[in-house]
Design a protein around this motif. Structure first.
Motif, PDB file in Angstrom:
ATOM      1  N   PHE A 180       0.824  -1.204   0.000  1.00  0.00           N
ATOM      2  CA  PHE A 180       0.000   0.000   0.000  1.00  0.00           C
ATOM      3  C   PHE A 180       0.866   1.265   0.000  1.00  0.00           C
ATOM      4  O   PHE A 180       0.437   2.319   0.458  1.00  0.00           O
ATOM      5  N   HIS A 181       2.106   1.142  -0.505  1.00  0.00           N
ATOM      6  CA  HIS A 181       3.035   2.277  -0.595  1.00  0.00           C
ATOM      7  C   HIS A 181       3.259   2.924   0.774  1.00  0.00           C
ATOM      8  O   HIS A 181       3.350   4.153   0.896  1.00  0.00           O
ATOM      9  N   ALA A 182       3.353   2.089   1.790  1.00  0.00           N
ATOM     10  CA  ALA A 182       3.580   2.585   3.146  1.00  0.00           C
ATOM     11  C   ALA A 182       5.072   2.787   3.384  1.00  0.00           C
ATOM     12  O   ALA A 182       5.874   1.880   3.147  1.00  0.00           O
ATOM     13  N   PHE A 183       5.437   3.971   3.843  1.00  0.00           N
ATOM     14  CA  PHE A 183       6.834   4.311   4.100  1.00  0.00           C
ATOM     15  C   PHE A 183       6.989   4.787   5.531  1.00  0.00           C
ATOM     16  O   PHE A 183       6.189   5.581   6.039  1.00  0.00           O
ATOM     17  N   THR A 184       8.020   4.298   6.215  1.00  0.00           N
ATOM     18  CA  THR A 184       8.408   4.806   7.523  1.00  0.00           C
ATOM     19  C   THR A 184       9.915   5.020   7.522  1.00  0.00           C
ATOM     20  O   THR A 184      10.669   4.119   7.139  1.00  0.00           O
ATOM     21  N   GLY A 185      10.345   6.188   7.920  1.00  0.00           N
ATOM     22  CA  GLY A 185      11.766   6.495   7.998  1.00  0.00           C
ATOM     23  C   GLY A 185      12.105   7.103   9.344  1.00  0.00           C
ATOM     24  O   GLY A 185      11.300   7.826   9.946  1.00  0.00           O
ATOM     25  N   GLU A 186      13.287   6.765   9.852  1.00  0.00           N
ATOM     26  CA  GLU A 186      13.714   7.258  11.158  1.00  0.00           C
ATOM     27  C   GLU A 186      15.214   7.488  11.119  1.00  0.00           C
ATOM     28  O   GLU A 186      15.946   6.716  10.486  1.00  0.00           O
ATOM     29  N   ALA A 187      15.684   8.541  11.782  1.00  0.00           N
ATOM     30  CA  ALA A 187      17.116   8.826  11.805  1.00  0.00           C
ATOM     31  C   ALA A 187      17.482   9.554  13.088  1.00  0.00           C
ATOM     32  O   ALA A 187      16.638  10.196  13.723  1.00  0.00           O
ATOM     33  N   TYR A 188      18.760   9.431  13.474  1.00  0.00           N
ATOM     34  CA  TYR A 188      19.224  10.107  14.676  1.00  0.00           C
ATOM     35  C   TYR A 188      20.696  10.448  14.521  1.00  0.00           C
ATOM     36  O   TYR A 188      21.428   9.836  13.738  1.00  0.00           O
ATOM     37  N   VAL A 189      21.131  11.433  15.293  1.00  0.00           N
ATOM     38  CA  VAL A 189      22.543  11.753  15.427  1.00  0.00           C
ATOM     39  C   VAL A 189      22.762  12.144  16.879  1.00  0.00           C
ATOM     40  O   VAL A 189      21.945  12.846  17.484  1.00  0.00           O
ATOM     41  N   SER A 190      23.874  11.651  17.477  1.00  0.00           N
ATOM     42  CA  SER A 190      24.098  11.845  18.902  1.00  0.00           C
ATOM     43  C   SER A 190      25.590  11.915  19.179  1.00  0.00           C
ATOM     44  O   SER A 190      26.384  11.237  18.513  1.00  0.00           O
ATOM     45  N   GLY A 191      25.971  12.726  20.147  1.00  0.00           N
ATOM     46  CA  GLY A 191      27.387  12.794  20.478  1.00  0.00           C
ATOM     47  C   GLY A 191      27.738  13.992  21.328  1.00  0.00           C
ATOM     48  O   GLY A 191      26.866  14.733  21.807  1.00  0.00           O
ATOM     49  N   PRO A 192      29.036  14.214  21.538  1.00  0.00           N
ATOM     50  CA  PRO A 192      29.481  15.313  22.403  1.00  0.00           C
ATOM     51  C   PRO A 192      29.543  16.646  21.658  1.00  0.00           C
ATOM     52  O   PRO A 192      29.782  16.690  20.448  1.00  0.00           O
ATOM     53  N   ILE A 193      29.327  17.724  22.399  1.00  0.00           N
ATOM     54  CA  ILE A 193      29.537  19.077  21.892  1.00  0.00           C
ATOM     55  C   ILE A 193      30.825  19.638  22.485  1.00  0.00           C
ATOM     56  O   ILE A 193      31.673  20.172  21.772  1.00  0.00           O
ATOM     57  N   THR A 194      30.940  19.491  23.772  1.00  0.00           N
ATOM     58  CA  THR A 194      32.156  19.875  24.484  1.00  0.00           C
ATOM     59  C   THR A 194      32.197  19.058  25.764  1.00  0.00           C
ATOM     60  O   THR A 194      31.325  18.219  26.001  1.00  0.00           O
ATOM     61  N   ASP A 195      33.184  19.264  26.578  1.00  0.00           N
ATOM     62  CA  ASP A 195      33.315  18.491  27.809  1.00  0.00           C
ATOM     63  C   ASP A 195      32.081  18.674  28.693  1.00  0.00           C
ATOM     64  O   ASP A 195      31.723  19.782  29.084  1.00  0.00           O
ATOM     65  N   GLY A 196      31.417  17.562  28.962  1.00  0.00           N
ATOM     66  CA  GLY A 196      30.248  17.597  29.832  1.00  0.00           C
ATOM     67  C   GLY A 196      28.959  17.992  29.159  1.00  0.00           C
ATOM     68  O   GLY A 196      27.923  18.092  29.826  1.00  0.00           O
ATOM     69  N   VAL A 197      28.976  18.210  27.843  1.00  0.00           N
ATOM     70  CA  VAL A 197      27.761  18.601  27.125  1.00  0.00           C
ATOM     71  C   VAL A 197      27.579  17.662  25.931  1.00  0.00           C
ATOM     72  O   VAL A 197      28.458  17.571  25.067  1.00  0.00           O
ATOM     73  N   THR A 198      26.458  16.953  25.887  1.00  0.00           N
ATOM     74  CA  THR A 198      26.160  16.039  24.786  1.00  0.00           C
ATOM     75  C   THR A 198      24.770  16.341  24.241  1.00  0.00           C
ATOM     76  O   THR A 198      23.954  17.006  24.890  1.00  0.00           O
ATOM     77  N   PHE A 199      24.500  15.824  23.039  1.00  0.00           N
ATOM     78  CA  PHE A 199      23.213  16.105  22.404  1.00  0.00           C
ATOM     79  C   PHE A 199      22.711  14.866  21.677  1.00  0.00           C
ATOM     80  O   PHE A 199      23.452  13.930  21.407  1.00  0.00           O
TER      81      PHE A 199
END
Length: 734
Positions: A180-199
């Motif tokens: 039925f032309h069903a599409f699902t997409g998912e993505a992520y990015v994660s990691g440090p910005i500086t010492d003690g700060v992550t996203f």
């Protein structure tokens, strides 16, 4: 096609922000690699699930993907004794857990099952209908939650724990395309910005999937068009005891509705003839009147569907003072909802509805807990919540009754509570737990007004209700051996009272109904008799007081029956569950669950609507000892086997779900028969798991079953579940 391309593009952008192919696992979800321990936060702190004296199920991110669970309603296929029924096929979810539920298609009343995302409560059920994505695990707690959680509930709680920011760089995505032309997409990015700060930033999109058609024109119905994003920022400076987690999220849903088909023939009131009962379960119909077009953003050719937007933000701040941790959780969520539904499943305008809602929820929780190991563990806190709902509800009966109804109201809910719970190790193998919660809540239905055909039926009227429940829990746990834990508990939960906000010209129609109370008595055990086996079971008895039941009351003002929630003075529910996890040989995992629940009214005199209309006075019928209608038996499980093939691993897997007959309080026409659904997957991945390719099938035996059955005015209708579907999924992570 344009929506499909937009969905792919959004996920691709999130995936493409990486600069270097550094491999790392995602945030650990279901089990630690060393001990195979399932970690949960059911009691507001991290514990092994086997150490928690609560009947709970944990659904991992892998199982969510394998079963194709992208919305909360689909969780009922993976958890014992859970039912999430879409009211009239969409919009409002109706939660039921262990037979404790609440049937309401309006937006304003509290559910029996609390839903939380990263400890933030979603107290208005329509807020729970967004996409599930980037989730580490889902914890489903069975039984009343009257102590630790933000919202007091009689049925249980569903906790979503999302993946958290990571100290190392991660990026990944998955794409799925199916029938039925069903599409699902998912993505992520994660990691440090500086010492003690992550996203961490994640997003998801869902498009297509229409499996229904207009019985007259052949036009399709049911395409999804949803997106969701979430951004997390974690601040934990090294050398300090401060942790801050900031969360921002957004969702948009412009999906078409899942349509309804006719169980019986419909003689159209506009004289257009009779529509035979649908032999094709995926046939449906709809129409839009000029009045709805004039009052809303609909067009004359609009399909049933939604146009919803949500956004929210939260800050979870904690500081460890050395032995004691102080935490503050502040949250704000907003929802704008527009929903058009055709409940007569035809072009005739006999039961067309439109909701326009704005929901605003603010919550603040301050929590103090000990953070040093010892025989005593405790937590105490204060919780405050304020929610506002502004809603317009239009009902178009122009072809049937020659009228058009408008309902407008606002509702304000303010709640404040204090709670505390302590666990004490009485002896090396014996532990006691006790908790209390005192709450004050006030609900105000502000300016409820209704009009029929442009004439005022009920001028703006304000009513309110409040409650001051004391709830809590006591529990004993005993460990006769390292691999066996026994527990017994007694607890009390309360569900808020509220208002019936349907079409009415009588002030008695919006009179408040009382809160319901549930006293739960439970015994169970959790065991790991062998390194390759986990076996848990529980049994319970519920003493149900003032159960909230959809029925009617007799209005002496209009001398007629008025739809209304009433309180059944006394009921009881009992049952039990068994959950079994096996890994008899390396690579082979087998999971099974079985749940049985039954209930009946003990004391309940209900209005006999037909007899009352005939007598022009209230006539009651004794429903004492009648069964409370819900499915008694749920059974399900999964099996997977990892087969090494050189540098790759091939994993065939399957899952199934069985649900017994769901009898309806409306009569046998609306009973939903038992059904058995089987899904299957075949996955190929390298041993380092950097990528995977899967082919999947869902409902592979094409089981024909319904998700709901009902009637509103003239039509007997049902919503069909999705037929057999199949497709491919590709995932990659670095």
């Amino acid at each position: 096609m344009k929506r499909f391309i937009n969905g792919v593009a959004m996920c691709a952008i999130l995936t493409g922000v990486t600069a270097a192919p550094l491999y790392a696992q995602e945030t650990p979800t279901k089990k630690s690699e060393e001990a195979g321990t399932i970690t949960v936060t059911a009691q507001r702190r991290e514990q092994s699930a086997q150490d928690v004296g609560i009947a709970l199920s944990v659904v991992s991110s892998e199982e969510l993907k394998a079963r194709g669970i992208t919305r909360i309603n689909d969780l009922q296929e993976a958890v014992p004794a859970l039912q999430i029924e879409p009211a009239f096929g969409g919009g409002q979810p109706q939660f039921r857990l262990r037979g404790v539920g609440f049937q309401d298609y309006a937006s304003n009343n509290a559910p029996t099952v609390g839903v939380y995302v990263n400890q933030i409560a979603y107290p208005v059920p329509i807020m729970t209908q967004g996409l599930i994505f980037d989730v580490s695990r889902v914890e489903v707690l069975r039984g009343p939650q009257g102590t630790l959680y933000g919202r007091n509930t009689t049925g249980g709680a569903i906790n979503f724990i999302t993946n958290q920011p990571t100290d190392d760089f991660h990026v990944g995505s998955s794409f799925e395309y199916g029938r039925f032309h069903a599409f699902t997409g998912e993505a992520y990015v994660s990691g440090p910005i500086t010492d003690g700060v992550t996203f961490r930033v994640a997003g998801a999109a869902q498009m297509g999937g229409a499996y229904q058609h207009n019985r007259d024109t052949g036009e399709s119905l049911g395409d999804a068009d949803r997106i969701g994003t979430r951004a997390l920022l974690k601040i934990a400076p090294s050398g300090t005891r401060l942790t801050v987690l900031l969360d921002g999220h957004y969702g948009r849903d412009k999906s078409e509705a899942t349509g309804l088909y006719l169980l019986n023939s419909l003689t159209q009131a506009d004289g257009a003839g009779t529509i035979p009962a649908d032999t094709d379960r995926f046939a449906t119909g709809w129409g839009v009147s000029p009045q709805l077009v004039a009052d809303t953003d609909l067009k004359s050719n609009s399909k049933p569907g939604v146009n919803n937007r949500t956004w929210g933000t939260s800050a979870n701040v904690s500081y460890d003072f050395g032995g004691v941790t102080l935490a503050s959780i502040t949250a704000y969520d907003w929802l704008h909802r527009e929903q058009f539904a055709d409940w007569d499943s035809s072009a005739s305008i006999e039961a067309d509805t439109y909701f326009r809602s704005i929901v605003k929820v603010f919550a603040e929780e301050v929590q103090l807990r000990n953070s040093n190991p010892g025989p005593l563990t405790w937590v105490a806190g204060l919780y405050y919540s304020k929610q506002n709902l502004d809603e317009q509800y239009f009902s178009d009966f122009i072809d049937l009754y020659g009228t058009y109804a408008r309902v407008t109201y606002a509702q304000k809910v303010e709640s404040i509570s204090g709670y505390g719970q302590a666990e004490y190790q009485i002896a090396p193998r014996l532990k006691a737990t006790a908790g209390l919660r005192y709450e004050y809540e006030k609900r105000t239905l502000d300016g409820f007004g209704s009009a029929f055909g442009g004439a005022t039926a009920l001028p703006p009227t304000t009513v309110d209700t409040s409650m001051k429940p004391l709830t809590g829990k006591v529990e004993l746990q005993y460990e006769p051996s390292r691999d066996l834990m026994l527990y017994v508990s007694a607890s009390k939960g309360v569900k808020s009272g509220g208002f019936t906000t349907y079409n009415t010209g009588s002030e008695s129609g919006i009179s408040p109904f009382a809160p319901e109370k549930l006293y739960a008595y439970e015994a169970g055990f959790k065991s790991e008799p062998f390194p390759w086996m986990r076996f848990n079971a529980s049994a319970y008895y519920y003493d149900y007081r003032d159960q909230q039941v959809l029925s009617a009351i007799w209005s002496t003002t209009t001398n007629s029956a008025v739809g209304h929630f009433v309180n059944a003075p006394k009921s009881r529910v009992l049952g039990g569950e068994v959950e079994l996890d096996l890994e008899p040989v390396k690579g082979l995992t087998i999971n099974q669950y079985l749940g049985y629940t039954e209930g009946k009214y003990i004391e309940f005199y209900d209005l006999d609507v037909a007899a009352s209309r005939a007598a022009l006075a209230a006539v009651y019928t004794d429903k004492s000892h009648q069964a409370i209608p819900f499915p008694k038996l749920t059974w399900g499980g999964s099996v997977a086997y990892e087969v090494p093939a050189g540098d790759y691993v091939v994993t065939p897997s399957a899952s199934f779900s069985y649900r017994s007959k769901y009898p309806s309080w409306l009569g046998s026409t609306y009973d939903i028969g038992a059904y058995f659904v089987v899904n299957a997957n075949l996955t190929l991945a390298p041993k380092d798991e950097r990528w995977s390719v899967s082919v999947w099938g869902r409902n592979i035996f094409n089981e024909a079953y319904d998700l709901t059955r009902n009637f509103f005015t003239s039509a007997d209708i049902a919503q069909p579940a999705r037929p057999v579907s199949y497709g491919v999924r590709f995932g990659i992570k670095y």
